[in-house]
Design an enzyme around this catalytic site. Sequence first.
Site, PDB file in Angstrom:
ATOM      1  N   GLU A 103       0.909  -1.253   0.041  1.00  0.00           N
ATOM      2  CA  GLU A 103       0.251  -0.181  -0.016  1.00  0.00           C
ATOM      3  C   GLU A 103       0.803   1.448  -0.150  1.00  0.00           C
ATOM      4  OE1 GLU A 103      -0.814   1.774   3.246  1.00  0.00           O
ATOM      5  OE2 GLU A 103      -0.946   0.544   4.727  1.00  0.00           O
TER       6      GLU A 103
ATOM      7  N   LYS B 121      -5.784  10.411   1.016  1.00  0.00           N
ATOM      8  CA  LYS B 121      -5.595   9.087   1.485  1.00  0.00           C
ATOM      9  C   LYS B 121      -7.329   8.409   0.642  1.00  0.00           C
ATOM     10  CE  LYS B 121      -5.905   6.790   5.758  1.00  0.00           C
ATOM     11  NZ  LYS B 121      -5.994   7.008   7.468  1.00  0.00           N
TER      12      LYS B 121
ATOM     13  N   VAL C 235      -5.634   0.167   2.863  1.00  0.00           N
ATOM     14  CA  VAL C 235      -5.956  -1.371   2.620  1.00  0.00           C
ATOM     15  C   VAL C 235      -6.884  -1.589   1.607  1.00  0.00           C
ATOM     16  CG1 VAL C 235      -6.614  -3.454   3.696  1.00  0.00           C
ATOM     17  CG2 VAL C 235      -4.741  -1.907   5.069  1.00  0.00           C
TER      18      VAL C 235
ATOM     19  N   ASP D 286     -18.282   4.401  13.536  1.00  0.00           N
ATOM     20  CA  ASP D 286     -16.874   4.479  12.802  1.00  0.00           C
ATOM     21  C   ASP D 286     -16.253   3.175  12.607  1.00  0.00           C
ATOM     22  OD1 ASP D 286     -14.555   5.545  11.651  1.00  0.00           O
ATOM     23  OD2 ASP D 286     -14.304   6.909  13.315  1.00  0.00           O
TER      24      ASP D 286
ATOM     25  N   SER E 210     -13.725   0.851   9.831  1.00  0.00           N
ATOM     26  CA  SER E 210     -13.072   1.112   8.544  1.00  0.00           C
ATOM     27  C   SER E 210     -13.525   0.270   7.354  1.00  0.00           C
ATOM     28  CB  SER E 210     -11.341   0.447   9.069  1.00  0.00           C
ATOM     29  OG  SER E 210     -10.585   0.542   7.765  1.00  0.00           O
ATOM     30  N   SER E 211     -13.300   0.777   6.190  1.00  0.00           N
ATOM     31  CA  SER E 211     -13.935  -0.073   5.053  1.00  0.00           C
ATOM     32  C   SER E 211     -12.844  -1.130   4.823  1.00  0.00           C
ATOM     33  CB  SER E 211     -13.920   0.725   4.006  1.00  0.00           C
ATOM     34  OG  SER E 211     -12.537   1.278   3.560  1.00  0.00           O
ATOM     35  N   ASP E 212     -11.659  -1.240   5.509  1.00  0.00           N
ATOM     36  CA  ASP E 212     -10.761  -2.322   5.527  1.00  0.00           C
ATOM     37  C   ASP E 212     -11.555  -3.612   5.743  1.00  0.00           C
ATOM     38  OD1 ASP E 212      -8.766  -0.513   4.972  1.00  0.00           O
ATOM     39  OD2 ASP E 212      -7.715  -0.733   6.707  1.00  0.00           O
TER      40      ASP E 212
ATOM     41  N   LYS F 240      -4.190  -1.990  15.257  1.00  0.00           N
ATOM     42  CA  LYS F 240      -3.764  -0.799  16.022  1.00  0.00           C
ATOM     43  C   LYS F 240      -4.629  -0.917  17.393  1.00  0.00           C
ATOM     44  CE  LYS F 240      -1.963   2.022  12.309  1.00  0.00           C
ATOM     45  NZ  LYS F 240      -2.561   1.092  11.168  1.00  0.00           N
TER      46      LYS F 240
END
Length: 701
Positions: free
Chosen positions: A50, A111, A131, A163, A165-167, A184
Amino acid sequence: MKILKKACALILRRGVSSYQSTMCKKDSLFRVHPSVSQALAENKPVVALESTIITHGMPYPYNLSTAKEVEAIVRAEGATPATVGIIDGEIRVGLSSEELDHLAQCKSSMKVSRRDLPYVISQGLSGGTTVSATMIAAHRAGIPVFVTGGIGGVHRDGENSLDISSDLTELGRTPTAVVSAGVKSILDIGRTLEFLETQGVCVATYGASKHFPAFFSPQSGFTSPHHVCNPEDAAKLIASSLSLGLQSGVLLAVPIPEEYAATGQLIEEAIQAAVAEASAKDVRGRDVTPFILQKVNELTQGKSLRANIALIHNNAKIGSQIACALSKQMNERTLKNYKHHPGKHSSNSETDIVIIGGINVDFIAKEKTKTLHLGQTNPGSVSQSFGGVGRNIADCLSRLGHKPLFLSAVGADSNGDAVLNYCKHMNTSGVARLEDQNTATYLVIITESGELSHGLGDMDIHHQMTEKYVSQFEDQLLSASLVCLDGNIPVSTISYVCSLAKKHNLNVWYEPTDTEKARKPFLSDAWKSLSYSSPNLAELYTMNKTLGVTTPEVMPRTLDEMLSVAVALSRPLLEHLHCVVVTLGAHGVLLCGEHDADKVSLQPRRQKKNRRLCAVHYPALTATPEEIISVSGAGDSLAGALMAGILHGKDTDSCVRMGLLAARMSLASPHPIAPTLFLDSVDPNKIHNQNWPKPRFVWID
């Protein structure tokens, strides 16, 4: 009526230019670096990387040096790095040193996740891929392994803020293996793992422990559902996921190296302080992670940055080892299929099929300016690909458990060297190297807007595939279960093979190649010795006209009209052919031939009179415009996989489904034959989530 004829002719001509336009428009959005493309074509390991770590993860020049170090680690482990980024609205898989430097210093980089791709591309912007966006690009390029630092997840208080993540959703719908250091600790790791389970993502810790790592710490307080101990086990896990056709990813969580884990407590304390400050300053969404990483780096006096770099290096090393192991296993599986593929025609895998046809080197030049100035050098981009109908079909079969003998000709020149190197996974012992001839080449010049400007072809070498040359392989022809001819070869060579078929009852498949060449076998009685042919509708018209059969004045427009005309025009050919496979592009494929249990029999014919004839239409599999990279090779993939199914002794539905799956893989690949194609990837029994459209059956009078 004349006006309608002209309109139909225009539609046929525009079919060629629209293909070129489609292909070039796709190229303007998506580009694979030549080193990556070559590695994929040769089934060598490739690792996707990435670029948000370059644009948003680290300050300059650490971001650039880390990116280059990671690529060097990948190469040192025997794989090809493919850093993904977006530059001037173009998705690039594999970046040059200059492009890496551009992203590292660009102040306006965005981003880019899945949701941002359309906007960034439409506006011609540059950015680092997250990602999710990197997974999309890697999958479209055919790269199964992707290495990153850590993935996103469910944010703290995510049950209220939503909230997430689209990951995580990308892992649930894109079949790519992601190698990371886990999640994380600024995130809600427990809910992240629960969400991954809901998405059907296979999660495994790499190593002896099942502890799920938390980026800077080897333990998060949670365990993974599974673990793998070494690259070989990880590769087997990925291969199994791909073979099942689950269309979801695999997450491999790699703990940070032990020597850096000792600083984990210090970094964790800094993270908690940074999280509190982010909350106090109302930092939200995509800005949270970069803010916290920068603040943690300050609070730890650079220790977190060094630990971050160390874990990325470690992930790159392990991810590359996994990619190499996966490549080795897939190649071994292919070789095993060559020797032990099932089916009643597999007793001699070296000669179960002979293919005689063209092999081309294509050069596509695209202008970068609206005006082309004659008499001087104009800026543009030039890409190279390898094609030829015969080559494509031989390539397809070579990846599906066969090793067909391919008869063709190339020049003793650099283009010949290049194409034979590209085809080294195939049996090219029957490809002649001719000192006084040029390898067949085609040069097309495309305008900046994607329209065809000029095309030049040097195809004279195809005339050298003479009866005299092919007759040297008569023993192989006579022992083959199937012989495939493409329309590039001379009429005399086609007649010679058909005479052998008549005398020795061989099964011969004719692939017309284009409307002009479709007539070749029908200029004499040679066609009566064919068993199969796979024309499109326009080529089927030509065949009938050559035989003196009256054809409709107007090309059909609706699907029902197409099927009715295709059935009617296939009927004269079925007086002698066993089966006519009419390809209908986006409408699928129509099989016409001998009735067998409400299907068309595809297995080599038994001498049988008074056959009952029928036709069955199979709709094409759905492919969205976003999934289609190039239409080149889809028809050849369909034909090659159909042949593979026949040679494996499969039933008609399975053969057609293999063809449709191979065609869809070709559409989603920049290569005519997808490098990721192998037997399990088109085995209908192993594709569990495919909704197969119902075929339509009709009798033929």
